[in-house]
Design an enzyme around this catalytic site. Structure first.
Site, PDB file in Angstrom:
ATOM      1  N   SER A   1       0.832  -1.201   0.000  1.00  0.00           N
ATOM      2  CA  SER A   1       0.000   0.000   0.000  1.00  0.00           C
ATOM      3  C   SER A   1       0.876   1.264   0.000  1.00  0.00           C
ATOM      4  O   SER A   1       1.677   1.475  -0.900  1.00  0.00           O
ATOM      5  CB  SER A   1      -0.949  -0.046   1.203  1.00  0.00           C
ATOM      6  OG  SER A   1      -1.964   0.919   1.087  1.00  0.00           O
TER       7      SER A   1
ATOM      8  N   ASP B   1      -9.647  -5.729  -4.132  1.00  0.00           N
ATOM      9  CA  ASP B   1      -9.166  -4.612  -3.312  1.00  0.00           C
ATOM     10  C   ASP B   1     -10.125  -3.429  -3.377  1.00  0.00           C
ATOM     11  O   ASP B   1     -10.410  -2.911  -4.455  1.00  0.00           O
ATOM     12  CB  ASP B   1      -7.780  -4.197  -3.811  1.00  0.00           C
ATOM     13  CG  ASP B   1      -6.982  -3.437  -2.785  1.00  0.00           C
ATOM     14  OD1 ASP B   1      -7.550  -2.565  -2.113  1.00  0.00           O
ATOM     15  OD2 ASP B   1      -5.774  -3.712  -2.677  1.00  0.00           O
TER      16      ASP B   1
ATOM     17  N   HIS C   1      -7.272  -6.000   0.208  1.00  0.00           N
ATOM     18  CA  HIS C   1      -6.109  -5.145   0.457  1.00  0.00           C
ATOM     19  C   HIS C   1      -5.217  -5.707   1.567  1.00  0.00           C
ATOM     20  O   HIS C   1      -4.186  -5.104   1.885  1.00  0.00           O
ATOM     21  CB  HIS C   1      -6.573  -3.731   0.812  1.00  0.00           C
ATOM     22  CG  HIS C   1      -5.509  -2.686   0.665  1.00  0.00           C
ATOM     23  ND1 HIS C   1      -4.835  -2.459  -0.516  1.00  0.00           N
ATOM     24  CD2 HIS C   1      -4.973  -1.805   1.567  1.00  0.00           C
ATOM     25  CE1 HIS C   1      -3.948  -1.493  -0.347  1.00  0.00           C
ATOM     26  NE2 HIS C   1      -4.012  -1.079   0.915  1.00  0.00           N
TER      27      HIS C   1
END
Length: 237
Positions: free
Chosen positions: A75, A190, A217
């Protein structure tokens, strides 16, 4: 066998790798993790946290290793490993972007995200932090985690994120960052960085390999065994 350095994303900490680290080690790899400043159990005041400070901490950890590392960023950690590669490119064998931001030169997380769907954050101006809206955390970050106890525990461990690293642009060159092999692991379920956005990034900044996971995610929680297998294969390529 390889040495992995694993970098977590916003609002989280090295705890996200608890299911991944021992499995990689069981395969013979060395694995190093850390809490970024102001994250996890690190108590650096958020007003002191910058992208440069993140990069300094990750670079120091890399320099402690005896061989070149496979540097994995999840991320927001994608920005961290990108700027780190510019600083210590000669210490990195591969960069692995795990459903991560993959910025171009001069882009910040905020500028890269402009116009894209993503988490809803609330700004705390008093301490200069951002935090995801509590009612959206589960569906945004952990929507494919089937273990309810694990999901709840993970949600409780999330912390507000220092704002400054979101606004600071990366400064990278083809000679340094561009010299390091890049792999992208995309996640089709995600809701934090939608798959269309992930694919736009790994197209704009091409990677030598793109691996697709049917995961959310948090693939380190929802699909840890599959993720370990992919990372192990990356180490052999």
């Amino acid at each position: 066998m390889s040495t992995f350095v694993l970098v977590h994303g916003a609002c989280q900490g090295e705890w996200v790798w608890e299911k991944v680290k021992p499995e990689l080690e069981a395969l013979g790899h060395k694995v190093a993790t850390l809490d970024l400043p102001g994250s996890g159990q690190d108590m650096t005041p958020p007003q002191q946290v910058t992208l440069d400070l993140y990069v300094e901490k990750v670079s120091d950890l890399i320099k402690q290793q005896n061989e070149k590392v496979i540097l994995v960023g999840h991320s927001m950690g994608g920005l961290v490993i990108t700027q780190t590669a510019e600083k210590v490119h000669d210490k990195i064998d591969k960069l692995v972007y795990l459903c991560a931001f993959l910025p171009k030169n001069g882009e910040s997380l905020i500028s890269k995200s402009e116009g894209e769907k993503g988490p809803e954050f609330e700004l705390n101006e008093a301490d200069m932090t951002l935090g995801p809206k509590l009612e959206t955390v589960e569906e945004t970050f952990f929507n494919a985690v089937e273990d309810e106890a694990l999901k709840l525990a993970s949600m409780k461990r999330c912390r507000p994120q220092a704002l400054a690293p979101f606004t600071q642009p990366v400064i990278i060159t083809e000679e340094k960052f561009g010299s390091v092999d890049r792999i992208y692991i995309e996640t089709t379920l995600d809701n934090a960085i939608p798959i269309s956005f992930q694919r736009r990034m790994n197209t704009e900044t091409p990677c030598s390999k793109v691996i697709t996971m049917e995961a959310d995610h948090a693939p380190f929680l929802s699909k840890p065994e599959e993720l370990v297998n992919h990372l192990n294969q990356v180490s052999k390529s």
